[in-house]
Design a protein around this motif. Structure first.
Motif, PDB file in Angstrom:
ATOM      1  N   ARG A  24       0.831  -1.206   0.000  1.00 46.06           N
ATOM      2  CA  ARG A  24       0.000   0.000   0.000  1.00 46.06           C
ATOM      3  C   ARG A  24       0.865   1.255   0.000  1.00 46.06           C
ATOM      4  O   ARG A  24       1.833   1.351   0.760  1.00 46.06           O
ATOM      5  N   THR A  60      -1.927  -0.968  -4.051  1.00 44.88           N
ATOM      6  CA  THR A  60      -3.072  -0.075  -3.928  1.00 44.88           C
ATOM      7  C   THR A  60      -2.708   1.105  -3.040  1.00 44.88           C
ATOM      8  O   THR A  60      -1.598   1.172  -2.503  1.00 44.88           O
ATOM      9  N   PHE A  67      -5.465   6.427  -5.311  1.00 41.70           N
ATOM     10  CA  PHE A  67      -4.415   5.425  -5.526  1.00 41.70           C
ATOM     11  C   PHE A  67      -3.062   6.099  -5.324  1.00 41.70           C
ATOM     12  O   PHE A  67      -2.308   5.766  -4.415  1.00 41.70           O
ATOM     13  N   ALA A 111      -4.768  -2.179  -7.846  1.00 40.99           N
ATOM     14  CA  ALA A 111      -6.163  -1.927  -7.467  1.00 40.99           C
ATOM     15  C   ALA A 111      -6.290  -0.420  -7.300  1.00 40.99           C
ATOM     16  O   ALA A 111      -5.824   0.148  -6.309  1.00 40.99           O
TER      17      ALA A 111
END
Length: 270
Positions: A24, A60, A67, A111
């Protein structure tokens, strides 16, 4: 898996399930925008994860807003104050960070929700598969800040993904591409409701992880390398070597036996 990425500050990593990781971007207060440190951390993460044994990685952004909104303009002065040699060194670090994600030996799924602009778009393009929320907003906004689309691999990856005409329009106008258009021109693979985005990415990662590890890795290598070479003959040569190597693994005879016995194969990656 024993990969230690505890010292990351602008990124976080977790193994969500055995063999499936989530990386992330972790600056939600700044729309997950990039910093000089973040590019160093892309490289550190790529190196640490390369031999981790993961079967798939999801990239992600933290939070619900974005994002990755490109380079943080509050740090832009750092770049403008660099001399040419210093800037070139930074540029090589930045591109090396993106490249380390692109060259991971297993599939990487982006994602994407909200903005994926500038360097955020470059990061998304470096992934193998792009799943988008309906909130998606993509832009190659480099010309708006006096730079070009020749940044972080964007001109290479975008052109090969959507073709030179779409890439030219997106790059020259710096306009925003939203979810429906991104899907239509092949910039993303699927569009899903925002609340289902991570679940859909996990479902795809699980489908990938069910297959032969060696076969998936060799497939990624073939796809990536064959976008970079200039002839059909060279592509065939690469494919032939890869297939020959895979016949020497334990997984191929296991897959054939499972097919004959009408059961799921038990892949080991050996």
């Amino acid at each position: 898996m024993t990969t230690d990425l505890s010292e990351l500050e602008t990124l976080t990593f977790e193994e969500a399930e055995p063999g499936i990781g989530i990386l992330r971007i972790n600056r939600p207060h700044r729309l997950n925008s990039q910093t000089v440190r973040m590019f160093h951390e892309y490289l550190a993460a790529g190196r640490a994860l390369r031999d981790s044994g993961l079967r798939a990685l999801i990239v992600t952004g933290t939070g619900e807003r974005a994002f990755c909104a490109g380079f943080d303009l509050d740090e832009i002065h750092v770049i403008t104050e660099m001399g040419v040699r210093e800037f070139l060194k930074f540029q090589e670090t930045a591109t090396g960070g993106i490249q380390s994600i692109r060259h991971l030996p297993f599939p990487v799924i982006a994602a994407i929700h909200g903005p994926a602009t500038g360097g955020g778009l470059a990061l998304a393009l470096a992934c193998d598969i792009r799943l988008a929320a309906s909130t998606l907003k993509m832009s190659a906004a480099f010309v708006k800040v006096g730079l070009s689309i020749g940044e972080l691999g964007t001109s290479f990856n975008l052109t090969r993904l959507v073709g030179p005409a779409h890439a030219a329009e997106i790059g020259y106008t710096a306009r925003v591409v939203e979810a429906e258009e991104a899907l239509r021109i092949g910039l993303v693979n699927h569009v899903v409701p925002a609340e289902q985005l991570l679940d859909e990415a996990m479902a795809m990662a699980r489908r990938i992880a069910q297959n032969s590890p060696g076969g998936v890795r060799m497939s990624k290598r073939a796809i990536q390398r064959n976008t970079e070479i200039g002839s059909y003959e060279a592509a065939l040569e690469l494919e032939n070597r890869g297939q020959a190597l895979l016949t020497r693994t334990d997984d191929m005879p296991e897959a054939l036996a499972a097919f004959k016995e009408k059961r799921l194969p038990e892949f080991t990656g050996r």
